[in-house]
Design a protein around this motif. Structure first.
Motif, PDB file in Angstrom:
ATOM      1  N   PHE A  91       0.817  -1.212   0.000  1.00 14.94           N
ATOM      2  CA  PHE A  91       0.000   0.000   0.000  1.00 14.94           C
ATOM      3  C   PHE A  91       0.856   1.270   0.000  1.00 14.94           C
ATOM      4  N   ILE A  92       1.942   1.274   0.773  1.00 16.44           N
ATOM      5  CA  ILE A  92       2.784   2.470   0.882  1.00 16.44           C
ATOM      6  C   ILE A  92       3.623   2.629  -0.389  1.00 16.44           C
ATOM      7  N   PRO A  93       3.512   3.730  -1.091  1.00 17.14           N
ATOM      8  CA  PRO A  93       4.262   3.901  -2.339  1.00 17.14           C
ATOM      9  C   PRO A  93       5.739   4.202  -2.089  1.00 17.14           C
ATOM     10  N   ASP A  94       6.585   3.802  -3.017  1.00 19.15           N
ATOM     11  CA  ASP A  94       8.004   4.149  -2.941  1.00 19.15           C
ATOM     12  C   ASP A  94       8.149   5.669  -2.882  1.00 19.15           C
ATOM     13  N   GLY A  95       9.101   6.111  -2.063  1.00 17.33           N
ATOM     14  CA  GLY A  95       9.344   7.541  -1.941  1.00 17.33           C
ATOM     15  C   GLY A  95       8.444   8.260  -0.960  1.00 17.33           C
ATOM     16  N   ALA A  96       7.560   7.545  -0.284  1.00 10.30           N
ATOM     17  CA  ALA A  96       6.627   8.177   0.650  1.00 10.30           C
ATOM     18  C   ALA A  96       7.336   8.602   1.931  1.00 10.30           C
ATOM     19  N   THR A  97       6.713   9.517   2.640  1.00  8.86           N
ATOM     20  CA  THR A  97       7.179   9.936   3.954  1.00  8.86           C
ATOM     21  C   THR A  97       6.128   9.504   4.977  1.00  8.86           C
ATOM     22  N   LEU A  98       6.572   8.944   6.090  1.00  9.17           N
ATOM     23  CA  LEU A  98       5.599   8.408   7.039  1.00  9.17           C
ATOM     24  C   LEU A  98       6.106   8.393   8.464  1.00  9.17           C
ATOM     25  N   PHE A  99       5.165   8.599   9.376  1.00  8.69           N
ATOM     26  CA  PHE A  99       5.378   8.317  10.776  1.00  8.69           C
ATOM     27  C   PHE A  99       5.066   6.843  11.015  1.00  8.69           C
ATOM     28  N   ILE A 100       5.817   6.201  11.890  1.00  8.34           N
ATOM     29  CA  ILE A 100       5.470   4.862  12.369  1.00  8.34           C
ATOM     30  C   ILE A 100       5.366   4.947  13.881  1.00  8.34           C
ATOM     31  N   ALA A 101       4.181   4.653  14.403  1.00  8.04           N
ATOM     32  CA  ALA A 101       3.937   4.721  15.837  1.00  8.04           C
ATOM     33  C   ALA A 101       4.465   3.472  16.528  1.00  8.04           C
ATOM     34  N   GLY A 102       4.319   3.437  17.851  1.00  6.42           N
ATOM     35  CA  GLY A 102       4.819   2.312  18.629  1.00  6.42           C
ATOM     36  C   GLY A 102       3.922   1.089  18.533  1.00  6.42           C
ATOM     37  N   GLY A 103       4.414  -0.021  19.108  1.00  6.67           N
ATOM     38  CA  GLY A 103       3.617  -1.228  19.172  1.00  6.67           C
ATOM     39  C   GLY A 103       4.216  -2.401  18.434  1.00  6.67           C
TER      40      GLY A 103
ATOM     41  N   ILE B 181      -0.289   3.920  12.254  1.00  4.19           N
ATOM     42  CA  ILE B 181      -0.528   3.741  13.680  1.00  4.19           C
ATOM     43  C   ILE B 181      -1.103   2.352  13.954  1.00  4.19           C
ATOM     44  N   GLY B 182      -1.039   1.944  15.214  1.00 10.65           N
ATOM     45  CA  GLY B 182      -1.664   0.716  15.661  1.00 10.65           C
ATOM     46  C   GLY B 182      -2.619   1.020  16.799  1.00 10.65           C
ATOM     47  N   THR B 183      -3.151  -0.008  17.415  1.00 14.86           N
ATOM     48  CA  THR B 183      -4.063   0.169  18.538  1.00 14.86           C
ATOM     49  C   THR B 183      -4.105  -1.102  19.363  1.00 14.86           C
ATOM     50  N   CYS B 184      -4.407  -0.948  20.648  1.00 18.39           N
ATOM     51  CA  CYS B 184      -4.615  -2.119  21.509  1.00 18.39           C
ATOM     52  C   CYS B 184      -5.999  -2.709  21.317  1.00 18.39           C
ATOM     53  N   GLY B 185      -6.918  -1.888  20.853  1.00 13.52           N
ATOM     54  CA  GLY B 185      -8.276  -2.376  20.646  1.00 13.52           C
ATOM     55  C   GLY B 185      -9.147  -1.282  20.078  1.00 13.52           C
ATOM     56  N   ILE B 186     -10.290  -1.682  19.546  1.00 12.26           N
ATOM     57  CA  ILE B 186     -11.266  -0.749  18.991  1.00 12.26           C
ATOM     58  C   ILE B 186     -12.576  -0.987  19.713  1.00 12.26           C
ATOM     59  N   SER B 187     -13.067   0.029  20.398  1.00 16.55           N
ATOM     60  CA  SER B 187     -14.279  -0.121  21.197  1.00 16.55           C
ATOM     61  C   SER B 187     -15.512  -0.181  20.290  1.00 16.55           C
ATOM     62  N   PRO B 188     -16.622  -0.669  20.800  1.00 15.65           N
ATOM     63  CA  PRO B 188     -17.838  -0.751  19.989  1.00 15.65           C
ATOM     64  C   PRO B 188     -18.326   0.591  19.456  1.00 15.65           C
ATOM     65  N   ASP B 189     -17.977   1.690  20.156  1.00 11.96           N
ATOM     66  CA  ASP B 189     -18.403   3.006  19.672  1.00 11.96           C
ATOM     67  C   ASP B 189     -17.343   3.681  18.808  1.00 11.96           C
TER      68      ASP B 189
ATOM     69  N   LEU C 252      -8.115   2.379  21.341  1.00 10.35           N
ATOM     70  CA  LEU C 252      -7.793   2.262  22.756  1.00 10.35           C
ATOM     71  C   LEU C 252      -6.325   1.941  22.981  1.00 10.35           C
ATOM     72  N   GLU C 253      -5.794   2.420  24.120  1.00  8.76           N
ATOM     73  CA  GLU C 253      -4.446   2.098  24.561  1.00  8.76           C
ATOM     74  C   GLU C 253      -4.488   1.699  26.034  1.00  8.76           C
ATOM     75  N   TYR C 254      -3.403   1.088  26.512  1.00  9.56           N
ATOM     76  CA  TYR C 254      -3.314   0.712  27.916  1.00  9.56           C
ATOM     77  C   TYR C 254      -2.687   1.802  28.781  1.00  9.56           C
ATOM     78  N   ASP C 255      -2.019   2.769  28.141  1.00 11.69           N
ATOM     79  CA  ASP C 255      -1.240   3.744  28.887  1.00 11.69           C
ATOM     80  C   ASP C 255      -1.457   5.129  28.289  1.00 11.69           C
ATOM     81  N   GLN C 256      -1.833   6.083  29.136  1.00 14.03           N
ATOM     82  CA  GLN C 256      -2.077   7.452  28.698  1.00 14.03           C
ATOM     83  C   GLN C 256      -0.844   8.082  28.058  1.00 14.03           C
ATOM     84  N   SER C 257       0.355   7.669  28.478  1.00 17.40           N
ATOM     85  CA  SER C 257       1.580   8.288  27.958  1.00 17.40           C
ATOM     86  C   SER C 257       1.787   8.035  26.473  1.00 17.40           C
ATOM     87  N   LEU C 258       1.122   7.019  25.923  1.00 18.37           N
ATOM     88  CA  LEU C 258       1.261   6.714  24.504  1.00 18.37           C
ATOM     89  C   LEU C 258       0.412   7.616  23.616  1.00 18.37           C
ATOM     90  N   VAL C 259      -0.566   8.282  24.208  1.00 18.82           N
ATOM     91  CA  VAL C 259      -1.551   9.014  23.410  1.00 18.82           C
ATOM     92  C   VAL C 259      -0.993  10.291  22.775  1.00 18.82           C
TER      93      VAL C 259
END
Length: 269
Positions: free
Chosen positions: A89-101, A171-179, A183-190
């Motif tokens: 999906f990511i094209p050659d030459g792109a610029t991107l952030f990669i989050a933790g996880g 980005i990634g996530t620890c989970g996706i709530s029904p609404d 979601l994350e486990y730690d506020q410091s990651l937000v």
């Protein structure tokens, strides 16, 4: 065939579930040869994460309290499938952030198939995977290290993110709530996560299908902030309805839905 990073995650996961594991059991779980597993155990032993014994291994005592390896050992094949699609999906030459996880650490290995990427990341595991790829420009964010996730966090990390304007926030996530909350486990990651979303033209969520459900305790961002969802299988039921309501474009191996050329144009909008 699993790469070494993926095998290490599986091996460490097995050792957390059982006090002792034989080389044969590890080889079966990784679909690898005994010789390959012995090399893996030698590396993990040198890193101080396992203790070898004749015919098998056990987890090093100091490593038993760690949590990153537990998460990285779960749903490995699914995470790898999503990472492989991300690389398409990511094209050659792109610029991107990669989050933790752990998911994005595995996805980073697949991104080595791309060319000419500029990457800004607070994910130390991803940075180690990518730093020696010829033609890549990798910037590791400063800040305070969070050992539980191998991520750089804090005000300095956020300030560095705000200096950039990139094509994609991956980005990634620890989970996706029904609404529809990520979601994350730690506020410091937000704060770093939100800064990446704010300073990228498009946001790409990479997560396996198990992430639907209320895992995590901190609401990080709304699903509506995501433009593309890259996953290992087609969402069904409530998950599919939720994605449709929020207008997120879904990409899975059976229906990639968008080429890298289209993604490049999409990222420049």
């Amino acid at each position: 065939m699993m790469r070494s990073l993926e095998r290490h995650a599986v091996i460490l996961g097995l050792l957390r579930q059982q006090e002792h594991v034989t080389i044969e059991a590890m080889a079966a779980a990784c679909d690898a040869s005994l010789q390959t597993i012995r090399r893996d155990l030698n590396q993990l032993g040198e890193d101080g994460r396992v203790v070898r014994y004749h015919g098998g291994a056990r987890l090093a005592d100091h490593a038993r309290s760690a949590t990153y390896e537990v998460r990285s050992a779960s749903h490995v094949r699914e995470k790898v499938a999503a990472g492989q699609l991300l690389a398409r999906f990511i094209p050659d030459g792109a610029t991107l952030f990669i989050a933790g996880g752990s998911t994005l650490a595995l996805a980073a290995q697949e991104l080595r198939a791309c060319e000419g990427l500029t990457i800004v990341t607070n994910n130390l595991h991803a940075a180690v995977t990518l730093y020696d790829k010829t033609g890549f420009d990798v910037c590791v964010l400063g800040g305070t290290m969070r050992p539980a996730s191998g991520s750089m966090i804090g005000e300095e990390a956020v300030r560095m993110i705000e200096r950039y304007s990139l094509d994609f926030a991956v980005i990634g996530t620890c989970g996706i709530s029904p609404d529809g909350a990520l979601l994350e486990y730690d506020q410091s990651l937000v704060p770093p996560l939100l800064a990446m979303i704010s300073n990228a033209r498009r946001t790409v969520l990479v997560a396996d299908g198990s992430k639907f459900g209320a895992k995590g305790i901190v609401r990080a961002a709304p699903l509506s902030a995501v433009n593309h969802f890259v996953t290992d299988r087609a969402p069904e039921g409530r998950a599919a309805d939720l994605l449709a309501r929020t207008g997120v474009k879904v990409h899975h191996p059976a229906n990639p839905n968008l080429s890298s050329q289209d993604a490049a144009a999409d990222g420049r909008e």
